[in-house]
Motif scaffolding. Structure first.
Motif, mmCIF file in Angstrom:
data_model
loop_
_atom_site.group_PDB
_atom_site.id
_atom_site.type_symbol
_atom_site.label_atom_id
_atom_site.label_comp_id
_atom_site.label_asym_id
_atom_site.label_seq_id
_atom_site.Cartn_x
_atom_site.Cartn_y
_atom_site.Cartn_z
ATOM 1 N N LEU A 54 3.760 43.226 39.377
ATOM 2 C CA LEU A 54 3.107 41.981 38.892
ATOM 3 C C LEU A 54 1.520 41.714 39.453
ATOM 4 N N ALA A 57 -0.849 43.221 37.604
ATOM 5 C CA ALA A 57 -1.183 42.371 36.521
ATOM 6 C C ALA A 57 -2.220 41.266 36.763
ATOM 7 N N LEU A 58 -1.669 40.602 38.026
ATOM 8 C CA LEU A 58 -2.496 39.511 38.357
ATOM 9 C C LEU A 58 -3.889 39.874 38.750
ATOM 10 N N LYS A 115 -5.889 40.779 35.849
ATOM 11 C CA LYS A 115 -6.292 39.276 35.032
ATOM 12 C C LYS A 115 -7.622 38.702 35.718
ATOM 13 N N ASP A 118 1.143 34.062 32.276
ATOM 14 C CA ASP A 118 0.721 34.750 33.094
ATOM 15 C C ASP A 118 0.546 36.243 33.218
ATOM 16 N N PHE A 119 1.868 36.898 32.962
ATOM 17 C CA PHE A 119 1.706 38.221 33.074
ATOM 18 C C PHE A 119 1.906 39.012 31.656
#
Lengths: 301, 443
Positions: free
Chosen positions: A290, A293-294, A297, B442-443
């Protein structure tokens, strides 16, 4: 690769270890992320290179969450050529998630275990039972490892890792053998009536005095815990494939009884002793994923 | 402490010293908690509406409102406490008495209640008993009579226990709405209460007085609905603030409350025009349903939601302690006494979405109310909140879940106790639920 630190006099003590995938290399273009899962009993850390596992470590959580986080991070970095500065993004998770000093963000262990289970077993995983040190969670997720629903036990520690440690000590059976020992009887005894750790201990002592063998007491307790976990899974809605994560994924006595009660087979647990991915690390691995991914992003914005 | 000549059936005779000591320590803790709650609400929304300051003041249990009621009492006005939103406020107002809700939101006193009833009993009930044992609740102490509606087993026995210390007026609502005799029975209950109120206050409830009272409450409802409507759009106000406003309608002077709520709404509208939001507009929107939550201690869940990482906002609730309180106005065709009594009976029975009702369609009123609320407020998820021991809400969960599943709204069953001890564990559950709601982004 593993460094056993076991003291045979402490029956509850489980193995702390670390592992590096030495066949993997990295360079500065890679997105290196970390997940730190500070649980109530164990602290776990995972490092990923572009979403692929590179190293992990597991140790006992001390009385202080930030120190436990630092300890496990130092441990995981030790045999790698990485330093803290190479890590682009760190996600803290678990009971102590808000007290992980190096974390960029905290995410609950529920989201992380789902993501981690998806990584370990692949997109077919739908139901996850995470049995940690003090909580049990039944999680339902989609093919991407995103949580779609979940249930969690209340504050009672019954059936959790901590409860198992108490029993290992009480019955003087090393914790890593507890699963095997609980399965050594020909006939399954009735489950104990009370799974509350404090009361179950009293009940167990009573049964021992009555002449029950240690194996029988252990089987009865493990059975009671498995029933409780199976109920939680049923309530969240069992959908295949089912997997077990967290420290108790290593307890064969629990896993096989859950399979027996629910009438399903769990996806086979990887052989972590042979260097395969450790389901106890699912939360830390999910956190690192995660984190990636963050990070990606944030870079895109 | 009032001396009761008759032998007490339940309440223990506690030494005066113990009562005073416990009262002082729980009161001191409560004052700290109230201040802390408000501080945290301010922190969550640093640009908190100025109009909230008034509600903060009223919310102090041991402050301005208590003094006001004491003074009114000294001048001969009667105070009528109530334990449930079935109590017909219009009749109390029409007799120039002061209505005030007396359920307890104190955690500490629920432990005292354990001396009389087992821990399995709903802690809201135990807490109310405990509050009485140490004379903690100013409003309960000031009440000349207390209206108790037998909506659950806990409430039923609570009425008996409190009758050791208070004049209790019992109302029995029918547990089915859609039968021919229900409304008739309930109307008789309303009439009986009217007589009791008149007897206690010495004031006759005239058609003129009752009309005035109904109009007062209609105005309050209008202000109340205006606030709930504002919450349907981008977040102009945090849920906890709105919840406090809604709850204070049961403690404050209702006319003043109406004025202050209208002023708050004016302020909120101006904020909305300027696109000033209490939190980012994409914050996950949550609705809470279940066991009522009372100020000050039991502010646990709304606080967790709005202070969580990721943050959530409470855009509405289906609780008899806030969004349900004033939602329904009394509808009148003709201003005759009989019609007004009819209107009141209907408003308090038919419009109620309490889980105490049963019907072959499965208490559809509550389910529909909730579904509408979800739709109106564009809520993305529902937290079904149950305090252990609260049987009716707990049992109705699976029914509600099915209805929400159908419209693809995630619902999370959160059970807890009247204690601060499980906040850490609850935080994980609330945050995981909010993560789930925001995961799509978000993901």
């Amino acid at each position: 690769m593993t460094e056993p630190t076991k003291d045979t006099k402490e029956f509850w003590r489980w193995e702390e270890y670390r592992r590096v995938c030495s066949d993997k290399s990295w360079d500065h273009k890679d997105v290196i992320t970390a997940g730190v899962d500070v649980g109530s009993v164990g602290s776990k850390a995972a490092i990923m290179i572009d979403g692929q596992i590179y190293a992990w470590a597991v140790t006992r959580t001390g009385s202080n969450s930030p120190d436990s986080a630092k300890k496990v991070m130092n441990m995981v970095l030790k045999d790698t050529d990485l330093t803290q500065n190479d890590i682009k993004y760190t996600v803290g998770t678990g009971y102590g998630r808000v007290n992980v000093p190096m974390a960029n963000k905290a995410i609950t262990e529920i989201a992380c275990h789902a993501k981690g289970a998806n990584y370990i077993w692949g997109p077919s995983v739908r139901t996850i039972l995470d049995v940690g040190g003090q909580d049990i969670k039944a999680i339902h997720c989609d093919q991407t490892g995103r949580v779609t629903s979940f249930l969690m036990n209340d504050k009672c520690a019954a059936g959790t890792g901590r409860g198992m440690e108490v029993f290992a000590d009480l019955l003087k059976i090393p914790i890593e053998e507890i699963g095997k020992v609980s399965l050594s009887l020909d006939e399954e005894p009735e489950p104990v009536s009370c799974t509350c750790v404090a009361y179950a201990k009293t009940e167990a002592v009573g049964l021992l005095r009555k002449g029950w063998s240690r194996e029988k007491v252990l089987a009865a307790y493990t059975r009671a815990m498995a029933v409780r976990m199976a109920n939680l899974i049923s309530r969240v809605g069992l959908e295949k494939e089912l997997v077990v994560t967290g420290g108790q994924s290593k307890n064969m006595g629990i896993v096989s009884r859950i399979e027996n009660i629910l009438g399903v087979k769990t996806l086979p647990s990887p052989n972590w002793r042979e260097g395969e991915l450790d389901p106890m690390l699912a939360g830390a691995m999910g956190a690192a994923l995660l984190g990636k991914a963050l990070y990606v992003k944030a870079q895109g914005n | 402490m009032k001396s009761q000549s008759a032998e007490k059936k339940y309440l223990p005779d506690m030494p005066q010293k113990e009562v005073e000591e416990l009262n002082a320590s729980v009161k001191a803790a409560s004052e700290r908690i109230m201040a802390d709650n408000i501080e945290r609400m301010k922190k969550t929304d640093p640009n908190r509406p100025a109009a909230m300051q008034y509600f903060d003041e009223v919310s102090n249990f041991f402050g301005m409102r208590q003094k006001e009621i004491q003074e009114a009492k000294a001048q001969g006005r009667k105070v009528i406490g109530y334990l449930c939103v079935f109590a017909p406020i219009e009749l109390i107002l029409a007799a120039d008495a002061i209505p005030v809700r007396v359920n307890s939101g104190w955690y500490d006193t629920s432990k005292l209640g354990d001396r009389i009833v087992p821990v399995e009993v709903c802690p809201v009930i135990r807490s109310t008993i405990g509050a009485k044992m140490i004379d903690l609740s100013p409003y309960l102490e000031l009440s000349d009579a207390v209206i108790s509606t037998l909506t659950c087993d806990g409430q039923t026995k609570l009425s008996e226990i409190l009758s050791d210390a208070k004049q209790m007026w019992i109302m029995t609502p029918p547990r089915v709405k859609d039968s021919a005799q229900s409304l008739h029975l309930w109307k008789e209950e309303i009439k009986a209460i009217k007589t009791q109120i008149e007897k206690l206050t010495g004031n006759k409830i005239t058609p003129k007085k009752l009309k005035e009272a109904i109009e007062t409450m209609q105005k309050a409802t209008k202000a109340f609905r205006r606030l709930q409507d504002l919450r349907k759009g981008n977040p102009v106000i945090m849920g906890r603030d709105a919840m406090l406003v809604n709850q204070m309608s049961m403690w404050d002077d209702i006319k003043r409350w109406t004025k202050k709520t209208e002023a708050l709404c004016d302020e909120l509208e101006k904020r909305a025009e300027k696109n000033e939001w209490a939190c980012p507009p994409d914050t996950p929107r949550v609705i809470v349903t279940g066991t009522p939550m009372f100020w000050p201690d039991n502010w646990k869940l709304p606080t967790l939601i709005e202070e969580a990482t990721p943050q959530g906002i409470l855009v509405g609730d289906e609780l008899c302690s806030s969004d349900r309180v004033l939602y329904d106005p009394v509808g009148i065709d003709e201003w005759t006494m009989d019609d007004m009594i009819n209107g009141i009976a209907e408003r308090y029975l038919m419009a109620s979405t309490c889980p105490c009702f049963t019907s072959k369609d499965g208490n559809e009123d509550r389910v529909n109310w909730l579904l509408n609320k979800v739709k109106d407020t564009k809520a993305q998820g529902v937290i079904y909140y149950v305090i252990r021991g609260c049987m009716l809400y707990a049992m109705e969960y699976s029914r509600v879940k099915k209805a929400l599943d159908k419209v693809d709204i995630p619902v999370y069953y959160l059970d807890t106790e009247y204690t601060r001890e499980d906040v850490g564990q609850m935080k994980t559950r609330v945050e995981a639920f909010l993560e789930m709601l925001s995961a799509r982004v978000d993901f």
